[in-house]
Design a protein around this motif. Sequence first.
Motif, mmCIF file in Angstrom:
data_model
loop_
_atom_site.group_PDB
_atom_site.id
_atom_site.type_symbol
_atom_site.label_atom_id
_atom_site.label_comp_id
_atom_site.label_asym_id
_atom_site.label_seq_id
_atom_site.Cartn_x
_atom_site.Cartn_y
_atom_site.Cartn_z
ATOM 1 N N ASN A 10 0.955 -1.252 -0.066
ATOM 2 C CA ASN A 10 -0.102 0.090 0.027
ATOM 3 C C ASN A 10 0.952 1.164 -0.114
ATOM 4 O O ASN A 10 2.109 1.245 0.717
ATOM 5 C CB ASN A 10 -0.700 0.135 1.365
ATOM 6 C CG ASN A 10 -1.772 -1.055 1.240
ATOM 7 O OD1 ASN A 10 -3.077 -0.913 0.642
ATOM 8 N ND2 ASN A 10 -1.732 -2.175 1.781
ATOM 9 N N VAL A 19 -1.825 3.539 -4.081
ATOM 10 C CA VAL A 19 -1.802 2.098 -4.347
ATOM 11 C C VAL A 19 -2.460 1.307 -3.339
ATOM 12 O O VAL A 19 -2.038 1.452 -2.148
ATOM 13 C CB VAL A 19 -0.226 1.607 -4.621
ATOM 14 C CG1 VAL A 19 -0.226 0.171 -4.881
ATOM 15 C CG2 VAL A 19 0.236 2.258 -5.575
ATOM 16 N N LEU A 22 -1.536 -4.464 -3.154
ATOM 17 C CA LEU A 22 -0.702 -4.838 -4.439
ATOM 18 C C LEU A 22 -0.241 -6.281 -4.022
ATOM 19 O O LEU A 22 0.792 -6.193 -3.490
ATOM 20 C CB LEU A 22 -0.104 -3.763 -4.983
ATOM 21 C CG LEU A 22 0.693 -3.893 -6.377
ATOM 22 C CD1 LEU A 22 -0.187 -4.297 -7.519
ATOM 23 C CD2 LEU A 22 1.573 -3.054 -6.699
ATOM 24 N N ASP A 23 -0.703 -7.124 -4.923
ATOM 25 C CA ASP A 23 -0.173 -8.495 -4.842
ATOM 26 C C ASP A 23 0.201 -8.821 -6.155
ATOM 27 O O ASP A 23 -0.806 -9.111 -6.889
ATOM 28 C CB ASP A 23 -1.167 -9.360 -4.096
ATOM 29 C CG ASP A 23 -1.268 -9.449 -2.699
ATOM 30 O OD1 ASP A 23 -0.414 -9.384 -1.981
ATOM 31 O OD2 ASP A 23 -2.400 -9.331 -2.134
ATOM 32 N N LEU A 24 1.447 -9.052 -6.256
ATOM 33 C CA LEU A 24 1.860 -9.192 -7.715
ATOM 34 C C LEU A 24 3.009 -10.126 -7.698
ATOM 35 O O LEU A 24 4.138 -9.731 -6.975
ATOM 36 C CB LEU A 24 1.979 -8.085 -8.233
ATOM 37 C CG LEU A 24 2.351 -7.917 -9.833
ATOM 38 C CD1 LEU A 24 1.276 -8.559 -10.780
ATOM 39 C CD2 LEU A 24 2.740 -6.252 -10.491
ATOM 40 N N LEU A 34 3.420 -2.557 -16.543
ATOM 41 C CA LEU A 34 2.324 -2.077 -15.778
ATOM 42 C C LEU A 34 1.562 -0.915 -16.735
ATOM 43 O O LEU A 34 2.369 0.091 -17.201
ATOM 44 C CB LEU A 34 2.816 -1.437 -14.502
ATOM 45 C CG LEU A 34 3.652 -2.374 -13.636
ATOM 46 C CD1 LEU A 34 3.992 -1.464 -12.510
ATOM 47 C CD2 LEU A 34 2.917 -3.633 -13.409
ATOM 48 N N LYS A 42 0.602 3.317 -11.538
ATOM 49 C CA LYS A 42 1.500 2.287 -12.228
ATOM 50 C C LYS A 42 3.243 2.685 -11.797
ATOM 51 O O LYS A 42 4.051 2.025 -11.751
ATOM 52 C CB LYS A 42 1.440 2.367 -13.802
ATOM 53 C CG LYS A 42 1.281 3.480 -14.439
ATOM 54 C CD LYS A 42 0.741 3.131 -15.756
ATOM 55 C CE LYS A 42 1.033 4.722 -16.543
ATOM 56 N NZ LYS A 42 -0.172 5.573 -16.001
ATOM 57 N N SER A 45 4.149 2.210 -8.293
ATOM 58 C CA SER A 45 4.544 1.088 -7.888
ATOM 59 C C SER A 45 5.787 0.825 -8.384
ATOM 60 O O SER A 45 6.787 0.099 -7.695
ATOM 61 C CB SER A 45 3.645 -0.161 -8.707
ATOM 62 O OG SER A 45 2.079 0.141 -8.154
ATOM 63 N N MET A 207 -3.733 -1.481 -14.460
ATOM 64 C CA MET A 207 -4.169 -0.996 -13.372
ATOM 65 C C MET A 207 -5.188 0.025 -13.409
ATOM 66 O O MET A 207 -5.269 0.942 -14.326
ATOM 67 C CB MET A 207 -2.893 -0.311 -12.586
ATOM 68 C CG MET A 207 -1.785 -1.571 -12.433
ATOM 69 S SD MET A 207 -0.317 -0.877 -11.303
ATOM 70 C CE MET A 207 -1.120 -0.511 -9.823
ATOM 71 N N ARG A 211 -5.268 -0.237 -8.035
ATOM 72 C CA ARG A 211 -5.439 -1.561 -7.767
ATOM 73 C C ARG A 211 -5.314 -2.215 -9.406
ATOM 74 O O ARG A 211 -5.490 -1.667 -10.243
ATOM 75 C CB ARG A 211 -6.928 -1.958 -7.147
ATOM 76 C CG ARG A 211 -7.020 -1.214 -5.875
ATOM 77 C CD ARG A 211 -8.577 -1.396 -5.404
ATOM 78 N NE ARG A 211 -8.788 -1.034 -4.090
ATOM 79 C CZ ARG A 211 -8.537 -1.641 -3.179
ATOM 80 N NH1 ARG A 211 -8.148 -2.626 -3.156
ATOM 81 N NH2 ARG A 211 -8.822 -1.172 -2.038
ATOM 82 N N ILE A 212 -5.115 -3.578 -9.297
ATOM 83 C CA ILE A 212 -5.012 -4.499 -10.414
ATOM 84 C C ILE A 212 -6.477 -4.780 -10.910
ATOM 85 O O ILE A 212 -6.999 -5.164 -10.207
ATOM 86 C CB ILE A 212 -4.146 -5.698 -10.175
ATOM 87 C CG1 ILE A 212 -2.705 -5.314 -9.832
ATOM 88 C CG2 ILE A 212 -4.274 -6.541 -11.319
ATOM 89 C CD1 ILE A 212 -1.962 -6.529 -9.347
ATOM 90 N N GLN A 215 -4.663 -8.726 -14.881
ATOM 91 C CA GLN A 215 -3.459 -9.395 -15.320
ATOM 92 C C GLN A 215 -3.467 -10.824 -15.945
ATOM 93 O O GLN A 215 -4.278 -11.443 -16.003
ATOM 94 C CB GLN A 215 -2.590 -9.392 -14.227
ATOM 95 C CG GLN A 215 -2.956 -10.528 -13.184
ATOM 96 C CD GLN A 215 -1.662 -10.680 -11.966
ATOM 97 O OE1 GLN A 215 -0.579 -10.682 -12.106
ATOM 98 N NE2 GLN A 215 -2.246 -10.294 -10.723
#
Length: 353
Positions: A10, A19, A22-24, A34, A42, A45, A207, A211-212, A215
Amino acid sequence: MATVRFSGVNKAYGTTSVVSDLDLELPDGSFTVLVGPSGCGKSTSLRMLAGLETVTSGSITIGARDVTHLQPRDRDIAMVFQNYALYPHLTVAENIAFPLRATKTPRREALTRAATIAESLGLAKLLDRKPKDLSGGQQQRVAIGRAIIREPSVFLFDEPLSNLDAKLRVETRTELLQIQRRLGITSVYVTHDQEEAMTLSDRMVVMRDGRIAQQGTPQEVYARPADTFVAAFVGSPKMNLIDGAVSGTTFTVGDGFALTVDQTAAGGPVTLGVRPDDLLPTVSDGDGAARVILIEHLGPRAIVTIDARGTELTSVVETSRLSGITEGTPVDLAVRPGATHFFDPATGSRLSG
């Protein structure tokens, strides 16, 4: 080379979240892009990964190392910026060699390695020039060479091609992809250009609002957009999104027009998505359900703008199939079989397939 992971990351400025959660995971050796509109999170991040922005909560790892609170110089990354950031008083060879000189590598060794990298980038004849004597594309290649010479675990690219004209952007994009494939270094690239994202990436991360949104591979995101935001953002011209109702294989727009569609959604209100390439106009024998209002010729293809009783639609048609279709022509509309997308009109989420 290394796998990169964002875990519950975050970023907030005061009470403003930039942000969120964010789990990526970016696999070792992958090229991840991104992409999203301005303000989607983006660049923030990417800057958190680089160590140029602090993480409010969560963690970032590169390989087995937690780099969340490390200084940029300790993360084993190299970054290429939009503005190149070359030293104007140094030659091409000296600019490329600079990271090695900064770590006390002997001058002759650093310049020898710089010359080898310059040759791979098509800069061998420009080693003695200063940045002011180079084109924009050449300056960007020097910046890429300066990143390569460090042999980092991760490459970071922050909209590096946005200052180039269209022709140079395409050429440099191709060169960049070839370099990444050859070196196999995990790369993260930020852009607002969805065409650039689809061309470059192994994995595309769309994004929205920090948030995503979705993907996957570029093909997956294009073929099965998760919601109307992704559907409209990915693809050029953008997908036609039409509010109406479906009953069996018939989609209707109020008192407007009807289309025959695949029976892949429950009856009732839906948002129908149709890619311009999949909307097929033909000259109508009668008044037709729609009328052509504009044709933009693009060599082998043409973008046809259609007024379907108050609903504006876009179709991409091969020039050879335009026979009889001119501006003002009444047309009937059909959808290519298997090419319909259905979304919930209230939430925008995908309903089908």
